[in-house]
Scaffold this motif. Structure first.
Motif, PDB file in Angstrom:
ATOM      1  N   ASP A  53       0.822  -1.054   0.032  1.00  0.00           N
ATOM      2  CA  ASP A  53       0.333   0.375   0.169  1.00  0.00           C
ATOM      3  C   ASP A  53       0.654   1.229  -0.096  1.00  0.00           C
ATOM      4  O   ASP A  53       1.862   1.188   0.703  1.00  0.00           O
ATOM      5  N   MET A  54       0.609   2.291  -0.392  1.00  0.00           N
ATOM      6  CA  MET A  54       1.709   3.595  -0.880  1.00  0.00           C
ATOM      7  C   MET A  54       1.147   4.117   0.310  1.00  0.00           C
ATOM      8  O   MET A  54       2.716   4.491   0.432  1.00  0.00           O
ATOM      9  N   LEU A  60       7.727   4.065   5.340  1.00  0.00           N
ATOM     10  CA  LEU A  60       8.915   3.848   5.366  1.00  0.00           C
ATOM     11  C   LEU A  60       9.890   4.514   4.695  1.00  0.00           C
ATOM     12  O   LEU A  60      11.094   4.666   5.047  1.00  0.00           O
ATOM     13  N   LYS A  61       9.409   5.783   3.733  1.00  0.00           N
ATOM     14  CA  LYS A  61       9.937   6.912   3.340  1.00  0.00           C
ATOM     15  C   LYS A  61      10.729   8.013   3.671  1.00  0.00           C
ATOM     16  O   LYS A  61      11.352   8.425   3.359  1.00  0.00           O
ATOM     17  N   ASP A  62       9.310   7.782   4.724  1.00  0.00           N
ATOM     18  CA  ASP A  62       9.368   9.462   6.153  1.00  0.00           C
ATOM     19  C   ASP A  62      10.719   9.903   6.287  1.00  0.00           C
ATOM     20  O   ASP A  62      11.465  10.809   6.149  1.00  0.00           O
ATOM     21  N   PRO A  63      11.450   8.696   7.190  1.00  0.00           N
ATOM     22  CA  PRO A  63      12.619   9.367   7.460  1.00  0.00           C
ATOM     23  C   PRO A  63      14.066   9.753   6.551  1.00  0.00           C
ATOM     24  O   PRO A  63      14.690  10.607   6.755  1.00  0.00           O
TER      25      PRO A  63
END
Length: 90
Positions: A53-54, A60-63
């Motif tokens: 899911d996006m 997961l990409k946030d950091p």
């Protein structure tokens, strides 16, 4: 070679010949052995393709964007190591 170095070399050679006594060290149980994860050990990897899911990918990409696949692997490893009940997830 001076006498101090020769003495140290002889002591080291004597220690190498002496068998190691492991009697005071308990053996690891299979459960304890499974928990070992040496810092520099590189487990085998396998490339996979999965639909995620996006909103999960964004999380997961946030950091910082880069390294999100390593974070995904770390999350999955944490779930496995902490006994996540995978049978209840479907």
């Amino acid at each position: 070679m001076n006498s101090a170095n020769a003495l140290a070399t002889n002591e080291i050679a004597a220690l190498k010949k002496r068998p190691i006594d492991f009697s005071d060290i308990p053996e690891l149980t299979p459960e304890q052995a499974k928990e070992l994860y040496p810092k520099n050990w590189k487990p085998r990897k396998q490339a996979i393709s999965a639909r995620i899911d996006m909103d999960t990918i964004d999380w997961l990409k946030d950091p910082g964007g880069k390294g999100y696949l390593q974070r995904l692997n770390a999350v999955l490893r944490w779930a496995r190591m902490t006994g996540c009940p995978i049978a209840n997830l479907t």
